[in-house]
Design a protein around this motif. Structure first.
Motif, PDB file in Angstrom:
ATOM      1  N   GLY A 118      64.400  84.427 -48.358  1.00  0.00           N
ATOM      2  CA  GLY A 118      63.307  83.896 -49.160  1.00  0.00           C
ATOM      3  C   GLY A 118      63.665  82.572 -49.796  1.00  0.00           C
ATOM      4  N   GLY A 119      64.941  82.413 -50.165  1.00  0.00           N
ATOM      5  CA  GLY A 119      65.390  81.150 -50.743  1.00  0.00           C
ATOM      6  C   GLY A 119      65.282  80.006 -49.748  1.00  0.00           C
ATOM      7  N   VAL A 120      65.621  80.265 -48.488  1.00  0.00           N
ATOM      8  CA  VAL A 120      65.485  79.241 -47.445  1.00  0.00           C
ATOM      9  C   VAL A 120      64.023  78.846 -47.274  1.00  0.00           C
ATOM     10  CG1 VAL A 120      65.754  78.766 -44.983  1.00  0.00           C
ATOM     11  CG2 VAL A 120      67.570  79.953 -46.222  1.00  0.00           C
ATOM     12  N   ALA A 121      63.149  79.854 -47.210  1.00  0.00           N
ATOM     13  CA  ALA A 121      61.722  79.573 -47.056  1.00  0.00           C
ATOM     14  C   ALA A 121      61.178  78.804 -48.259  1.00  0.00           C
ATOM     15  CB  ALA A 121      60.953  80.878 -46.880  1.00  0.00           C
ATOM     16  N   LEU A 122      61.608  79.198 -49.456  1.00  0.00           N
ATOM     17  CA  LEU A 122      61.171  78.525 -50.680  1.00  0.00           C
ATOM     18  C   LEU A 122      61.640  77.076 -50.698  1.00  0.00           C
ATOM     19  CD1 LEU A 122      59.822  78.820 -53.472  1.00  0.00           C
ATOM     20  CD2 LEU A 122      62.059  79.514 -54.367  1.00  0.00           C
ATOM     21  N   SER A 123      62.903  76.867 -50.340  1.00  0.00           N
ATOM     22  CA  SER A 123      63.466  75.519 -50.336  1.00  0.00           C
ATOM     23  C   SER A 123      62.741  74.608 -49.355  1.00  0.00           C
ATOM     24  CB  SER A 123      64.961  75.577 -49.983  1.00  0.00           C
ATOM     25  OG  SER A 123      65.500  74.285 -49.837  1.00  0.00           O
ATOM     26  N   GLU A 124      62.582  75.091 -48.119  1.00  0.00           N
ATOM     27  CA  GLU A 124      61.926  74.272 -47.103  1.00  0.00           C
ATOM     28  C   GLU A 124      60.455  74.035 -47.429  1.00  0.00           C
ATOM     29  OE1 GLU A 124      63.503  72.696 -44.639  1.00  0.00           O
ATOM     30  OE2 GLU A 124      65.301  73.508 -45.601  1.00  0.00           O
ATOM     31  N   GLY A 125      59.813  75.041 -47.997  1.00  0.00           N
ATOM     32  CA  GLY A 125      58.415  74.885 -48.369  1.00  0.00           C
ATOM     33  C   GLY A 125      58.211  73.853 -49.465  1.00  0.00           C
ATOM     34  N   PHE A 149      63.789  66.852 -52.623  1.00  0.00           N
ATOM     35  CA  PHE A 149      63.406  67.693 -53.761  1.00  0.00           C
ATOM     36  C   PHE A 149      62.794  69.014 -53.302  1.00  0.00           C
ATOM     37  CE2 PHE A 149      60.708  69.238 -57.138  1.00  0.00           C
ATOM     38  CZ  PHE A 149      61.387  68.924 -58.296  1.00  0.00           C
ATOM     39  N   PRO A 150      63.343  70.132 -53.791  1.00  0.00           N
ATOM     40  CA  PRO A 150      64.542  70.290 -54.622  1.00  0.00           C
ATOM     41  C   PRO A 150      65.792  70.361 -53.747  1.00  0.00           C
ATOM     42  CG  PRO A 150      63.521  72.419 -54.284  1.00  0.00           C
ATOM     43  CD  PRO A 150      62.642  71.415 -53.575  1.00  0.00           C
ATOM     44  N   SER A 151      66.949  70.384 -54.374  1.00  0.00           N
ATOM     45  CA  SER A 151      68.195  70.489 -53.630  1.00  0.00           C
ATOM     46  C   SER A 151      68.327  71.881 -53.019  1.00  0.00           C
ATOM     47  CB  SER A 151      69.389  70.230 -54.558  1.00  0.00           C
ATOM     48  OG  SER A 151      70.596  70.622 -53.943  1.00  0.00           O
ATOM     49  N   HIS A 202      71.818  63.903 -53.460  1.00  0.00           N
ATOM     50  CA  HIS A 202      70.598  64.255 -54.182  1.00  0.00           C
ATOM     51  C   HIS A 202      70.511  63.496 -55.497  1.00  0.00           C
ATOM     52  CE1 HIS A 202      68.789  67.548 -51.906  1.00  0.00           C
ATOM     53  NE2 HIS A 202      70.003  68.007 -51.662  1.00  0.00           N
ATOM     54  N   TRP A 203      69.292  63.359 -55.981  1.00  0.00           N
ATOM     55  CA  TRP A 203      69.063  62.900 -57.341  1.00  0.00           C
ATOM     56  C   TRP A 203      69.374  64.056 -58.289  1.00  0.00           C
ATOM     57  CZ3 TRP A 203      68.294  57.843 -57.223  1.00  0.00           C
ATOM     58  CH2 TRP A 203      67.608  57.262 -56.150  1.00  0.00           C
ATOM     59  N   ALA A 204      69.700  63.726 -59.526  1.00  0.00           N
ATOM     60  CA  ALA A 204      70.026  64.762 -60.510  1.00  0.00           C
ATOM     61  C   ALA A 204      68.865  65.730 -60.710  1.00  0.00           C
ATOM     62  CB  ALA A 204      70.412  64.119 -61.840  1.00  0.00           C
ATOM     63  N   SER A 205      67.637  65.223 -60.726  1.00  0.00           N
ATOM     64  CA  SER A 205      66.476  66.097 -60.931  1.00  0.00           C
ATOM     65  C   SER A 205      66.279  67.053 -59.757  1.00  0.00           C
ATOM     66  CB  SER A 205      65.214  65.267 -61.156  1.00  0.00           C
ATOM     67  OG  SER A 205      64.972  64.395 -60.063  1.00  0.00           O
ATOM     68  N   ASP A 206      66.695  66.655 -58.557  1.00  0.00           N
ATOM     69  CA  ASP A 206      66.628  67.562 -57.402  1.00  0.00           C
ATOM     70  C   ASP A 206      67.477  68.801 -57.655  1.00  0.00           C
ATOM     71  OD1 ASP A 206      65.192  65.535 -56.180  1.00  0.00           O
ATOM     72  OD2 ASP A 206      66.896  64.809 -55.006  1.00  0.00           O
ATOM     73  N   VAL A 207      68.667  68.568 -58.178  1.00  0.00           N
ATOM     74  CA  VAL A 207      69.618  69.655 -58.421  1.00  0.00           C
ATOM     75  C   VAL A 207      69.139  70.555 -59.556  1.00  0.00           C
ATOM     76  CG1 VAL A 207      71.956  70.179 -59.206  1.00  0.00           C
ATOM     77  CG2 VAL A 207      71.575  68.400 -57.479  1.00  0.00           C
ATOM     78  N   ILE A 208      68.653  69.941 -60.634  1.00  0.00           N
ATOM     79  CA  ILE A 208      68.146  70.738 -61.760  1.00  0.00           C
ATOM     80  C   ILE A 208      66.991  71.624 -61.296  1.00  0.00           C
ATOM     81  CG2 ILE A 208      67.019  70.621 -64.016  1.00  0.00           C
ATOM     82  CD1 ILE A 208      68.550  67.984 -64.482  1.00  0.00           C
ATOM     83  N   ALA A 209      66.098  71.057 -60.503  1.00  0.00           N
ATOM     84  CA  ALA A 209      64.973  71.831 -59.983  1.00  0.00           C
ATOM     85  C   ALA A 209      65.460  72.953 -59.064  1.00  0.00           C
ATOM     86  CB  ALA A 209      64.020  70.914 -59.222  1.00  0.00           C
ATOM     87  N   GLY A 210      66.478  72.671 -58.258  1.00  0.00           N
ATOM     88  CA  GLY A 210      67.038  73.701 -57.380  1.00  0.00           C
ATOM     89  C   GLY A 210      67.646  74.847 -58.156  1.00  0.00           C
ATOM     90  N   TRP A 211      68.394  74.522 -59.212  1.00  0.00           N
ATOM     91  CA  TRP A 211      68.956  75.573 -60.066  1.00  0.00           C
ATOM     92  C   TRP A 211      67.851  76.440 -60.662  1.00  0.00           C
ATOM     93  CZ3 TRP A 211      72.543  71.609 -62.911  1.00  0.00           C
ATOM     94  CH2 TRP A 211      73.763  71.479 -62.201  1.00  0.00           C
ATOM     95  N   CYS A 212      66.818  75.799 -61.182  1.00  0.00           N
ATOM     96  CA  CYS A 212      65.725  76.528 -61.838  1.00  0.00           C
ATOM     97  C   CYS A 212      64.986  77.441 -60.864  1.00  0.00           C
ATOM     98  CB  CYS A 212      64.744  75.543 -62.473  1.00  0.00           C
ATOM     99  SG  CYS A 212      65.412  74.628 -63.876  1.00  0.00           S
ATOM    100  N   ALA A 213      64.628  76.900 -59.703  1.00  0.00           N
ATOM    101  CA  ALA A 213      63.910  77.696 -58.702  1.00  0.00           C
ATOM    102  C   ALA A 213      64.781  78.840 -58.189  1.00  0.00           C
ATOM    103  CB  ALA A 213      63.470  76.803 -57.541  1.00  0.00           C
ATOM    104  N   GLY A 214      66.061  78.555 -57.964  1.00  0.00           N
ATOM    105  CA  GLY A 214      66.970  79.593 -57.477  1.00  0.00           C
ATOM    106  C   GLY A 214      67.168  80.708 -58.478  1.00  0.00           C
TER     107      GLY A 214
END
Length: 246
Positions: A118-125, A149-151, A202-214
């Motif tokens: 699900g994480g892969v699908a979420l990331s790619e989506g 975006f996101p990382s 990545h940009w810093a905001s990409d990583v922050i967004a990735g952490w939050c979504a994950g």
């Protein structure tokens, strides 16, 4: 009630209270994760957010392609960032799922598979929705293949290592061991995310967004497994984790 019955009742009440507190904490993580992701996504499209990202990147690499710190730090970052790659995570997931199945932890095994898939699908989506460009190629110390975006590394590593850390807390009775297991999972995810910015991937905001979504996705799945376990506890049927053999 006898003294023994009172003590038994209080112990059961304490266990239930602790479980409910953990569930509330997981709900809080989901809520904060989603809210923060939305805020970061909104800022990333505005001038202030883009200026913040560029300031972080240029501080880490005053000269494009030449990251701060000794030469070995960049090599170490390149090694550590691979821990969040889909190939490494898939290998670790296969090992972990096989072990869980051998231990008859079927629910945990399914949770881990669903979490990563699900994480892969979420990331790619999300990448397809935002279609944000990566940092300039001159800053990138590692190869990149899709939108920024996101990382994906930050998101997937948070899902996998946080879920694994939460699972390991069930194996220990003492709080310090539980905290250590969970802390290791969080620390690994944080390190992987930071390496993505340090290496210019990545940009810093990409990583922050990735952490939050994950984190939100991981805790949402944990809440589902928690609800299933409570439902199945009384009848001991359906998909659940059996006690570990001694």
């Amino acid at each position: 009630m006898t003294e023994v019955q009172i003590v038994t009742f209080l112990r059961r009440a304490l266990r239930v209270g602790r479980a409910e507190i953990v569930a509330l904490a997981a709900m809080l993580v989901v809520t904060l994760g989603v809210a923060t992701f939305i805020e970061v996504a909104d800022d990333a499209t505005e001038a202030d957010g883009q200026a913040f990202d560029m300031a972080i990147l240029t501080w880490l690499q005053p000269v494009p392609g030449d990251a701060r710190g000794p030469w070995w730090l960049e090599e170490a970052a390149a090694d550590l960032t691979s821990l969040g790659g889909i190939s490494v995570l898939t290998l670790f997931a296969v090992i972990a799922v096989t072990f869980l199945v051998m231990q008859r932890k079927r629910l945990s095994a399914l949770l881990l598979v669903l979490g990563l898939a699900g994480g892969v699908a979420l990331s790619e989506g999300l990448k397809a929705v935002f279609e944000r460009a990566r940092p300039p190629a001159a800053y990138q110390a590692v190869e990149t293949i899709n939108a920024s975006f996101p990382s994906g590394h930050a998101l997937l590593s948070t899902v996998f290592y946080l879920t694994l850390g939460v699972m390991l807390t069930r194996a220990f009775a003492r709080r310090r061991f539980k905290a250590f297991a969970l802390g290791c999972g969080v620390t690994i995810a944080l390190i992987i995310g930071m390496t993505r910015v340090y290496l210019g991937a990545h940009w810093a905001s990409d990583v922050i967004a990735g952490w939050c979504a994950g984190a939100a996705w991981s805790m949402a799945l944990w809440l589902v497994s928690y609800a299933v376990e409570r439902r199945q506890a009384a009848r001991l049927s359906g998909l659940h984790d059996e006690p570990s053999p001694r």
